[in-house]
Design an enzyme around this catalytic site. Structure first.
Site, PDB file in Angstrom:
ATOM      1  N   SER A   9     -61.187 -20.416 -52.234  1.00 36.17           N
ATOM      2  CA  SER A   9     -60.720 -19.032 -52.345  1.00 36.17           C
ATOM      3  C   SER A   9     -58.956 -19.741 -51.773  1.00 36.17           C
ATOM      4  O   SER A   9     -58.705 -19.286 -52.463  1.00 36.17           O
ATOM      5  CB  SER A   9     -60.752 -18.050 -50.866  1.00 36.17           C
ATOM      6  OG  SER A   9     -62.050 -18.009 -51.382  1.00 36.17           O
TER       7      SER A   9
ATOM      8  N   ASP B  23     -63.000 -13.828 -50.437  1.00 34.03           N
ATOM      9  CA  ASP B  23     -62.335 -14.124 -49.715  1.00 34.03           C
ATOM     10  C   ASP B  23     -60.725 -14.411 -49.944  1.00 34.03           C
ATOM     11  O   ASP B  23     -59.520 -14.866 -49.578  1.00 34.03           O
ATOM     12  CB  ASP B  23     -62.632 -15.254 -49.288  1.00 34.03           C
ATOM     13  CG  ASP B  23     -63.966 -15.385 -48.048  1.00 34.03           C
ATOM     14  OD1 ASP B  23     -64.078 -13.948 -48.002  1.00 34.03           O
ATOM     15  OD2 ASP B  23     -64.535 -16.337 -47.708  1.00 34.03           O
TER      16      ASP B  23
ATOM     17  N   LYS C 239     -59.832 -21.657 -42.947  1.00 33.38           N
ATOM     18  CA  LYS C 239     -60.094 -20.447 -42.226  1.00 33.38           C
ATOM     19  C   LYS C 239     -60.946 -20.911 -41.650  1.00 33.38           C
ATOM     20  O   LYS C 239     -61.801 -21.911 -41.824  1.00 33.38           O
ATOM     21  CB  LYS C 239     -59.631 -19.198 -42.759  1.00 33.38           C
ATOM     22  CG  LYS C 239     -60.965 -19.065 -44.478  1.00 33.38           C
ATOM     23  CD  LYS C 239     -61.968 -18.731 -43.204  1.00 33.38           C
ATOM     24  CE  LYS C 239     -63.374 -18.005 -44.446  1.00 33.38           C
ATOM     25  NZ  LYS C 239     -65.201 -18.361 -44.069  1.00 33.38           N
TER      26      LYS C 239
HETATM   27  O1  C5P Z   1     -66.355 -12.110 -53.648  1.00 28.56           O
HETATM   28  P1  C5P Z   1     -67.633 -13.657 -53.952  1.00 28.56           P
HETATM   29  O2  C5P Z   1     -68.157 -14.167 -54.664  1.00 28.56           O
HETATM   30  O3  C5P Z   1     -66.701 -15.206 -53.195  1.00 28.56           O
HETATM   31  O4  C5P Z   1     -69.293 -13.666 -52.708  1.00 28.56           O
HETATM   32  C1  C5P Z   1     -69.836 -14.336 -53.081  1.00 28.56           C
HETATM   33  C2  C5P Z   1     -71.395 -13.855 -52.955  1.00 28.56           C
HETATM   34  O5  C5P Z   1     -71.141 -13.175 -51.886  1.00 28.56           O
HETATM   35  C3  C5P Z   1     -71.323 -12.482 -53.721  1.00 28.56           C
HETATM   36  O6  C5P Z   1     -71.694 -12.397 -55.105  1.00 28.56           O
HETATM   37  C4  C5P Z   1     -72.363 -11.905 -52.991  1.00 28.56           C
HETATM   38  O7  C5P Z   1     -73.453 -11.959 -52.836  1.00 28.56           O
HETATM   39  C5  C5P Z   1     -72.012 -12.511 -51.361  1.00 28.56           C
HETATM   40  N1  C5P Z   1     -71.529 -11.658 -50.738  1.00 28.56           N
HETATM   41  C6  C5P Z   1     -71.924 -10.108 -50.601  1.00 28.56           C
HETATM   42  N2  C5P Z   1     -70.941  -9.147 -50.126  1.00 28.56           N
HETATM   43  C7  C5P Z   1     -69.276  -9.784 -49.094  1.00 28.56           C
HETATM   44  C8  C5P Z   1     -68.721 -10.928 -49.996  1.00 28.56           C
HETATM   45  C9  C5P Z   1     -69.353 -11.126 -50.753  1.00 28.56           C
HETATM   46  O8  C5P Z   1     -72.866  -9.818 -50.466  1.00 28.56           O
HETATM   47  N3  C5P Z   1     -68.592  -8.938 -48.783  1.00 28.56           N
END
Ligand code: C5P
Length: 312
Positions: free
Chosen positions: A130, A163, A38
């Protein structure tokens, strides 16, 4: 079940139907699924939440650069990847598979051999990991006859990462909340996209670090994304002024060499250059394939890793 204990599946290839004499398990031809990358057409970070995540307003778009997830029925759960370093317990594909495995009733435990062939650059802002995870959820839901609804798959996906739910949909989607509140938009009129993957050393927690590096003054209130959504809903091509990404400032700050890659894209013929997700992949959108081909050829002539893809 430990992926690090995998047998010699390094060169695993899809095989025609045959019977394994050892355990009499039928190995049918692997089913192959495409896991698309993406780009974020817009990405606005609205503010920090009490749970540590950030609220977003982003328009995500799949492009036809893809990894392949090949699934073969097996008695045990096995995972292998064309990039050996990605085979570990934290790989989102493995975690997705375990999550669905837990849902199988005790009397009907089944396995699968999962082979991931990577083409999407890793940790590049293109959502590869993802997408692989979402594709694994959908593939195993089919293979194991779990009959999870799309809503249930989205719930499973959200547990794996912010994601991941988007890739259950694909196409052109508005994502809000921490990325899991989705609204499908009319498909973007097919556009050509040049992607440039910079050759940079990336920290393992790149995304978390970039979120941490944001200042309050970087936050916006979502109006650019709303304008973009209304353009897309009326079938207009996105104007470059609406291709806004909050991470642009911190990405160029954290990766000082990124600016050199941006310059290379402009010299190669791009009218404008944007960062995808938290980077470092750069992109530009084009109406005509020939324009894209020329830019990619110019970049490849400089020894850079550039791709010409289409929105899907
Ligand atoms: O959700 P995911 O594990 O992919 O996110 C990785 C890191 O990115 C999270 O631990 C967080 O620090 C940050 N994040 C965030 N806000 C989001 C998505 C991700 O702060 N909406």
């Amino acid at each position: 079940m430990n992926p690090q204990d995998l047998s010699d599946t390094d060169n695993f290839e899809a095989k025609p139907t045959e019977t394994n004499p050892l355990d009499n398990v039928e190995i049918s031809e692997a089913l192959s699924y495409k896991a698309y990358a993406k780009i974020n057409l817009s990405l606005e970070v609205l503010g920090k939440r009490l749970d540590g995540y950030h609220n977003l307003a982003t328009v995500m778009q799949t492009v036809n650069l893809y990894d392949q997830v090949r699934i073969t029925p097996a008695s045990d759960l096995e995972f292998d990847c064309s990039i050996a370093e990605l085979v570990d317990e934290n790989n989102l594909v493995w975690r997705a598979a375990l999550q669905l495995f837990e849902k199988l009733p005790e009397e009907n435990k089944q396995g699968a051999r999962i082979m991931l062939e990577k083409s999407i650059p890793v940790a590049a802002g293109l959502g590869g990991g993802s997408s692989d995870a979402a594709t694994t959820l959908m593939a195993l839901n089919d293979l194991w006859g779990l009959n999870l609804s799309r809503y249930e798959l989205l719930q499973e996906a959200a547990q794996l990462g912010s994601d991941v739910p988007f890739f259950i949909y694909g196409g052109t989607v508005l994502a809000e909340g921490r990325g899991e509140e989705l609204t499908q938009l009319p498909n973007l009129k097919t556009s050509w996209v040049v992607l440039l993957n910079p050759d940079l050393e990336l920290p393992t927690d790149k995304t978390a670090q970039l979120y941490k590096a944001l200042y309050r003054s970087d936050y916006s209130e979502g109006s650019i994304t709303r304008q973009l959504v209304s353009n897309l809903e009326t079938g207009q091509r996105p104007s470059p002024s609406l291709l806004f990404n909050t991470f642009e400032r911190v990405a160029y700050e954290q990766f000082p060499q990124l600016d050199m890659y941006r310059h290379a894209m402009v010299s190669a013929g791009a009218d404008y250059v944007r960062v995808s997700g938290s980077g470092p992949t750069l992109f530009t959108l084009l109406d005509a394939e020939e324009e894209g081909e020329e830019i990619v050829q110019n970049l490849q002539a400089e020894g850079l890793q550039a791709f010409l893809v289409e929105t899907v």
